[in-house]
Design a protein around this motif. Structure first.
Motif, PDB file in Angstrom:
ATOM      1  N   GLY A  72       0.721  -0.886   0.201  1.00 20.93           N
ATOM      2  CA  GLY A  72       0.121   0.091   0.037  1.00 20.93           C
ATOM      3  C   GLY A  72       0.571   1.315   0.155  1.00 20.93           C
ATOM      4  N   LEU A  73       0.570   2.025  -0.253  1.00 21.92           N
ATOM      5  CA  LEU A  73       0.521   3.655  -0.576  1.00 21.92           C
ATOM      6  C   LEU A  73       0.105   5.413   0.581  1.00 21.92           C
ATOM      7  CD1 LEU A  73       3.055   5.300  -2.131  1.00 21.92           C
ATOM      8  CD2 LEU A  73       1.417   5.351  -4.318  1.00 21.92           C
ATOM      9  N   ILE A  74       1.244   5.011   0.612  1.00 22.98           N
ATOM     10  CA  ILE A  74       0.564   6.630   1.766  1.00 22.98           C
ATOM     11  C   ILE A  74       0.706   7.965   0.526  1.00 22.98           C
ATOM     12  CG2 ILE A  74       0.865   8.601   3.025  1.00 22.98           C
ATOM     13  CD1 ILE A  74       1.536   6.294   4.953  1.00 22.98           C
ATOM     14  N   ALA A  75       0.176   8.201  -0.390  1.00 19.23           N
ATOM     15  CA  ALA A  75       0.799  10.188  -1.463  1.00 19.23           C
ATOM     16  C   ALA A  75      -0.520  11.004  -1.064  1.00 19.23           C
ATOM     17  CB  ALA A  75       0.999   8.954  -2.330  1.00 19.23           C
ATOM     18  N   ALA A  76      -0.367  11.499  -2.132  1.00 18.32           N
ATOM     19  CA  ALA A  76      -1.350  13.057  -2.268  1.00 18.32           C
ATOM     20  C   ALA A  76      -1.532  12.525  -3.739  1.00 18.32           C
ATOM     21  CB  ALA A  76      -1.017  13.910  -1.461  1.00 18.32           C
ATOM     22  N   VAL A  77      -2.972  13.246  -4.457  1.00 18.12           N
ATOM     23  CA  VAL A  77      -2.807  13.640  -5.500  1.00 18.12           C
ATOM     24  C   VAL A  77      -3.898  14.474  -5.854  1.00 18.12           C
ATOM     25  CG1 VAL A  77      -2.015  10.938  -7.029  1.00 18.12           C
ATOM     26  CG2 VAL A  77      -4.452  11.479  -5.927  1.00 18.12           C
ATOM     27  N   GLY A  78      -4.191  15.200  -6.700  1.00 23.06           N
ATOM     28  CA  GLY A  78      -4.930  16.266  -7.212  1.00 23.06           C
ATOM     29  C   GLY A  78      -6.107  15.853  -7.832  1.00 23.06           C
TER      30      GLY A  78
END
Ligand code: ADP
Length: 316
Positions: A53-59
């Protein structure tokens, strides 16, 4: 099965169509391709069947949704990827020079990627994680460094392990907090995965074997040196294992190191011997370079196994 977590930038890559084409004049482009070293790593691990799993942010835009949908389709845990209204997903524009080098125009730090934080979903993801992978590219701001630090501490507190792919440019070392962060990450690292000469940014010794042993003496369990088409070398306290690369036509090298690392770490976590982990990792790295786009060459376990059954190795 052990669960892998990574935190950092998600972006799309858009590339000049022709080798030698520059961005100083308009020209044909290809993409967008899903990208970002942590996303590539997590996608490859998931394709090999490893919980990841990935911790991230996108628009909240097409580029963000393109990435999320790819990761979801490939089996990754996307619960801790935040979608931000009013922020744009990160971008990287790349040209390929005639000498084989690449030239990038990035917008990452000021994109949604810079808004990454440890929210409730990230805490839940970390509460079920056995391994945290750190990429040097993700240490681009104090906020992201804090997220990485929290991730490492959470996983270590559960008795988990950490891997580190420095993937770092020397000029990054002068950004605020980066040297301290590297010191901290290395002190927590179980598997260290530098690319060729990167090892010497961290070790004092000037030959590979002594430099690798220096890192092992700091408490690292495995040092794995990636060597492009030549494959990779693994050092642990009890020995050295070299594994040659596989012969393929290289179309686009971006992402090979992340695919290699994801495969090596996944099989290390499964308890496999270095020979097997290196062979599968070299297979994933080789397949990664055969397609245009950082994640387009990511292979499933069945595809890598079929490739390895007939692939030929080059000189180690
Ligand atoms: P990075 O992308 O981190 O700089 P490398 O270029 O060393 O790392 O690539 C990582 C791995 O991918 C290599 O160890 C090898 O297994 C594989 N690889 C990379 N380039 C090639 C190539 N041209 N042919 C075959 N395998 C490759």
């Amino acid at each position: 099965m052990k669960k892998l977590v990574c935190a950092g930038e998600i972006l799309v890559e858009i590339m000049a169509e022709r080798i030698g084409q520059s961005f100083l004049a308009p020209g044909p482009l290809v993409g967008p391709f899903p990208s970002g070293a942590p996303a590539i790593f997590i996608d490859q691990a998931a394709r090999l069947g490893q919980p990841a799993g990935l911790i991230a942010a996108v628009g909240d835009d097409d580029f963000g949704h393109l990435n999320i949908e790819r990761l979801r389709a490939d089996g990754a845990d996307i619960s801790a990827i935040k979608v931000h209204r009013g922020a744009a997903t990160g971008t990287a524009f790349v040209t390929y020079e005639t000498d084989g080098s690449r030239h990038f125009v990035y917008n990452i730090k000021h994109s949604a990627a810079g808004l990454i934080e440890i929210g409730a979903e990230a805490r839940t993801l970390l509460a079920g994680a056995d391994h945290f992978h750190v990429m040097g590219t993700s240490l681009f701001s104090p906020e992201v460094i804090e997220v990485v630090r929290t991730g490492i501490e959470a996983v270590k507190a559960r008795g988990g392990t950490v891997s580190f792919d420095p993937n770092i440019r020397k000029e990054m070392l002068d950004l605020p907090g980066v040297r301290d962060a590297l010191h901290f990450v290395l002190s927590m690292t179980d598997i260290f995965l530098p690319s060729g000469p990167e090892l010497f940014i961290f070790a004092r010794a000037t030959d590979e074997e002594s430099a690798a042993r220096e890192m092992l003496d700091r408490g690292i369990s495995a040092v794995v040196i990636k060597k492009g088409a030549q494959g990779a070398v693994h050092y642990e306290k009890t020995g050295r294992t070299a594994s040659p690369g596989f012969i393929v036509d290289e179309i686009d090298p971006t992402g090979a190191g992340d695919c290699f690392a994801a495969a090596f770490v996944s099989f290390w976590l499964r308890g496999d011997a270095p020979e097997k982990a290196l062979r599968i990792a070299n297979g994933c790295g080789a397949l990664a370079v055969t397609k245009k786009g950082p994640m387009e060459g990511i292979a499933s376990l069945a595809t890598v196994e079929a490739f390895l059954a007939t692939a030929r190795t080059g000189a180690p």
